[in-house]
Design a protein around this motif. Structure first.
Motif, mmCIF file in Angstrom:
data_model
loop_
_atom_site.group_PDB
_atom_site.id
_atom_site.type_symbol
_atom_site.label_atom_id
_atom_site.label_comp_id
_atom_site.label_asym_id
_atom_site.label_seq_id
_atom_site.Cartn_x
_atom_site.Cartn_y
_atom_site.Cartn_z
ATOM 1 N N ALA A 1 0.849 -1.190 0.000
ATOM 2 C CA ALA A 1 0.000 0.000 0.000
ATOM 3 C C ALA A 1 0.879 1.231 0.000
ATOM 4 O O ALA A 1 1.869 1.293 0.746
ATOM 5 N N PRO A 2 0.586 2.209 -0.829
ATOM 6 C CA PRO A 2 1.420 3.412 -0.898
ATOM 7 C C PRO A 2 1.335 4.218 0.390
ATOM 8 O O PRO A 2 0.281 4.356 0.997
ATOM 9 N N THR A 3 2.470 4.737 0.809
ATOM 10 C CA THR A 3 2.503 5.588 1.986
ATOM 11 C C THR A 3 2.061 7.001 1.614
ATOM 12 O O THR A 3 1.934 7.339 0.439
ATOM 13 N N GLY A 4 1.842 7.814 2.668
ATOM 14 C CA GLY A 4 1.455 9.198 2.400
ATOM 15 C C GLY A 4 2.521 9.952 1.617
ATOM 16 O O GLY A 4 2.221 10.799 0.776
ATOM 17 N N ARG A 5 3.810 9.640 1.870
ATOM 18 C CA ARG A 5 4.899 10.307 1.153
ATOM 19 C C ARG A 5 4.876 9.944 -0.327
ATOM 20 O O ARG A 5 5.073 10.802 -1.194
ATOM 21 N N VAL A 6 4.614 8.661 -0.640
ATOM 22 C CA VAL A 6 4.548 8.228 -2.041
ATOM 23 C C VAL A 6 3.385 8.915 -2.755
ATOM 24 O O VAL A 6 3.515 9.373 -3.887
ATOM 25 N N VAL A 7 2.256 8.994 -2.080
ATOM 26 C CA VAL A 7 1.101 9.664 -2.676
ATOM 27 C C VAL A 7 1.420 11.134 -2.943
ATOM 28 O O VAL A 7 1.108 11.687 -4.005
ATOM 29 N N VAL B 1 11.357 10.908 -14.214
ATOM 30 C CA VAL B 1 12.525 10.156 -13.751
ATOM 31 C C VAL B 1 12.762 10.412 -12.261
ATOM 32 O O VAL B 1 13.018 9.472 -11.492
ATOM 33 N N VAL B 2 12.669 11.669 -11.837
ATOM 34 C CA VAL B 2 12.860 11.995 -10.421
ATOM 35 C C VAL B 2 11.795 11.311 -9.565
ATOM 36 O O VAL B 2 12.088 10.757 -8.495
ATOM 37 N N TRP B 3 10.542 11.327 -10.020
ATOM 38 C CA TRP B 3 9.464 10.657 -9.268
ATOM 39 C C TRP B 3 9.730 9.167 -9.136
ATOM 40 O O TRP B 3 9.590 8.588 -8.057
ATOM 41 N N PHE B 4 10.149 8.535 -10.228
ATOM 42 C CA PHE B 4 10.396 7.087 -10.200
ATOM 43 C C PHE B 4 11.482 6.734 -9.195
ATOM 44 O O PHE B 4 11.334 5.806 -8.390
ATOM 45 N N ARG B 5 12.573 7.495 -9.201
ATOM 46 C CA ARG B 5 13.669 7.193 -8.292
ATOM 47 C C ARG B 5 13.273 7.475 -6.841
ATOM 48 O O ARG B 5 13.650 6.722 -5.922
ATOM 49 N N ALA B 6 12.520 8.549 -6.629
ATOM 50 C CA ALA B 6 12.108 8.874 -5.265
ATOM 51 C C ALA B 6 11.189 7.795 -4.700
ATOM 52 O O ALA B 6 11.325 7.387 -3.539
ATOM 53 N N VAL B 7 10.236 7.344 -5.504
ATOM 54 C CA VAL B 7 9.316 6.293 -5.047
ATOM 55 C C VAL B 7 10.066 4.988 -4.808
ATOM 56 O O VAL B 7 9.818 4.271 -3.822
ATOM 57 N N ARG B 8 10.995 4.677 -5.708
ATOM 58 C CA ARG B 8 11.778 3.444 -5.514
ATOM 59 C C ARG B 8 12.580 3.485 -4.214
ATOM 60 O O ARG B 8 12.600 2.524 -3.445
ATOM 61 N N ASP B 9 13.236 4.623 -3.972
ATOM 62 C CA ASP B 9 14.017 4.749 -2.736
ATOM 63 C C ASP B 9 13.121 4.713 -1.503
ATOM 64 O O ASP B 9 13.484 4.155 -0.460
ATOM 65 N N GLU B 10 11.941 5.329 -1.606
ATOM 66 C CA GLU B 10 11.012 5.327 -0.487
ATOM 67 C C GLU B 10 10.549 3.913 -0.153
ATOM 68 O O GLU B 10 10.476 3.523 1.019
ATOM 69 N N ARG B 11 10.263 3.118 -1.178
ATOM 70 C CA ARG B 11 9.812 1.736 -0.933
ATOM 71 C C ARG B 11 10.935 0.885 -0.360
ATOM 72 O O ARG B 11 10.711 0.052 0.521
ATOM 73 N N ARG B 12 12.143 1.103 -0.853
ATOM 74 C CA ARG B 12 13.273 0.331 -0.312
ATOM 75 C C ARG B 12 13.531 0.688 1.146
ATOM 76 O O ARG B 12 13.770 -0.174 1.980
ATOM 77 N N GLY B 13 13.483 1.977 1.458
ATOM 78 C CA GLY B 13 13.684 2.400 2.845
ATOM 79 C C GLY B 13 12.608 1.883 3.766
ATOM 80 O O GLY B 13 12.868 1.484 4.890
ATOM 81 N N GLY B 14 11.366 1.846 3.270
ATOM 82 C CA GLY B 14 10.252 1.370 4.086
ATOM 83 C C GLY B 14 10.370 -0.096 4.403
ATOM 84 O O GLY B 14 9.977 -0.560 5.465
ATOM 85 N N GLY B 15 10.977 -0.884 3.527
ATOM 86 C CA GLY B 15 11.104 -2.323 3.759
ATOM 87 C C GLY B 15 12.116 -2.652 4.829
ATOM 88 O O GLY B 15 12.077 -3.713 5.422
ATOM 89 N N GLN B 16 13.092 -1.694 5.103
ATOM 90 C CA GLN B 16 14.115 -1.989 6.100
ATOM 91 C C GLN B 16 13.762 -1.441 7.481
ATOM 92 O O GLN B 16 14.504 -1.609 8.415
ATOM 93 N N ASP B 17 12.655 -0.771 7.609
ATOM 94 C CA ASP B 17 12.293 -0.177 8.889
ATOM 95 C C ASP B 17 11.447 -1.091 9.762
ATOM 96 O O ASP B 17 10.983 -0.691 10.813
ATOM 97 N N ASP B 18 11.183 -2.349 9.335
ATOM 98 C CA ASP B 18 10.338 -3.261 10.102
ATOM 99 C C ASP B 18 11.111 -3.708 11.334
ATOM 100 O O ASP B 18 12.131 -4.392 11.234
ATOM 101 N N PRO B 19 10.633 -3.351 12.543
ATOM 102 C CA PRO B 19 11.384 -3.708 13.765
ATOM 103 C C PRO B 19 11.366 -5.193 14.045
ATOM 104 O O PRO B 19 12.158 -5.676 14.853
ATOM 105 N N ASP B 20 10.454 -5.961 13.463
ATOM 106 C CA ASP B 20 10.371 -7.389 13.729
ATOM 107 C C ASP B 20 11.369 -8.183 12.910
ATOM 108 O O ASP B 20 11.527 -9.379 13.119
ATOM 109 N N GLU B 21 12.039 -7.559 11.956
ATOM 110 C CA GLU B 21 12.976 -8.285 11.117
ATOM 111 C C GLU B 21 14.379 -7.998 11.606
ATOM 112 O O GLU B 21 14.707 -6.852 11.948
ATOM 113 N N PRO B 22 15.206 -9.000 11.645
ATOM 114 C CA PRO B 22 16.591 -8.780 12.096
ATOM 115 C C PRO B 22 17.343 -7.934 11.099
ATOM 116 O O PRO B 22 17.065 -7.955 9.917
ATOM 117 N N ALA B 23 18.282 -7.160 11.600
ATOM 118 C CA ALA B 23 19.094 -6.326 10.711
ATOM 119 C C ALA B 23 19.962 -7.206 9.850
ATOM 120 O O ALA B 23 20.357 -8.299 10.256
#
Length: 271
Positions: free
Chosen positions: A8-14, A229-251
């Motif tokens: 689901a898209p975050t508020g920042r992506v929207v 191009v800027v939108w695509f890269r920003a959304v891609r980086d946002e999704r990648r960053g969001g996937g690493q912020d899950d506290p239940d997953e080990p670093a």
């Protein structure tokens, strides 16, 4: 089971998406506007343009016989003010009007600057002489036509005095001692005893590319593409960053094992 935050898209992506859509729409619209301004510049057909002084269309004194009319000058309606040269009252034989062969009647109007403009005063049937030139100042309207070339002459045989095969400055400069426009005017309303000669070439509207406006249009479209191009890269980086912020997953890079009920590490499998 962990929830996939990328589903689901975050508020920042929207927000990024809406901003990108706005920028793309504005840039694309400005590009289309510039394209319409620079793609073609269309002038009115000469016959629909207002009557102007002949000197604004034909400049005999400045360019003489080397002058070449442009497409939007041919067929232009002009006003010719001056006096007819009494030494030039010619017949141009072999010219048909309404299926009847006759002659054009040709004169030269001398303008205020001393240059001359050939004027086809009208048409007469074969055997009829050219009517006398009007004395004094004249103010007539007509249509500008390109000069005739020698290859349209119906014959190369010599003509009697007072006649010529074509309407051309190259011929008329041998009859007068002043500059003559490399064009002629067909008089719209001829004098009594003459029939109006319709212009052979009505001219055409001009179409010119404006390269500066076309370049601006291309610039705006490049900006729109850059925004995508800027939108695509920003959304891609946002999704990648969001996937690493899950506290239940080990670093990444840790090898911690499962935790037992006491809160310590389960070492049962250790040797």
């Amino acid at each position: 089971m962990h929830e996939d935050r990328r589903s689901a898209p975050t508020g920042r992506v929207v927000g990024l998406t809406l901003a990108a859509l706005l920028v793309v729409a504005v840039c694309a619209g400005l590009g289309v506007w510039q394209w319409h301004r620079g793609n073609v510049v269309v002038s009115e057909p000469p016959a629909r343009q207002p009557v102007v002084p002949v000197s604004r269309v034909v400049d005999a004194g400045g360019t003489g016989a080397d002058r070449i009319l442009s497409a939007d000058e041919v067929g232009h309606r002009v006003e010719v003010t001056g006096t007819f040269d009494p030494a030039v009252n010619l017949l141009v034989p072999g010219r048909a009007l309404d299926g009847v062969v006759g002659s054009w009647v040709l004169g030269v109007v001398v303008l205020a600057d001393g240059s001359g403009v050939p004027v086809v005063r009208g048409w007469v049937p074969t055997g009829q002489p050219a009517p006398d030139l009007p004395p004094g100042a004249v103010d007539l309207t007509g249509v500008v036509q390109p000069p005739e070339s020698s290859d349209i002459a119906p014959s190369t045989s010599a003509l009697p005095a007072g006649q010529t095969w074509i309407v051309s400055a190259a011929d008329l400069v041998n009859r007068v001692d002043y500059a003559v426009a490399n064009a002629y005017v067909t008089q719209t309303t001829p004098a009594a005893g003459l029939k109006a000669v319709p212009p052979a070439d009505a001219g055409q509207a001009t179409r010119r590319l404006d390269l500066r406006n076309l370049a601006y249009a291309g610039q705006w479209w490049v900006f729109a593409l850059f925004a995508v191009v800027v939108w695509f890269r920003a959304v891609r980086d946002e999704r990648r960053g969001g996937g690493q912020d899950d506290p239940d997953e080990p670093a990444p890079g840790t090898d911690e094992g499962p935790v037992n009920d006491a809160g310590g590490r389960d070492m049962s499998g250790a040797r």
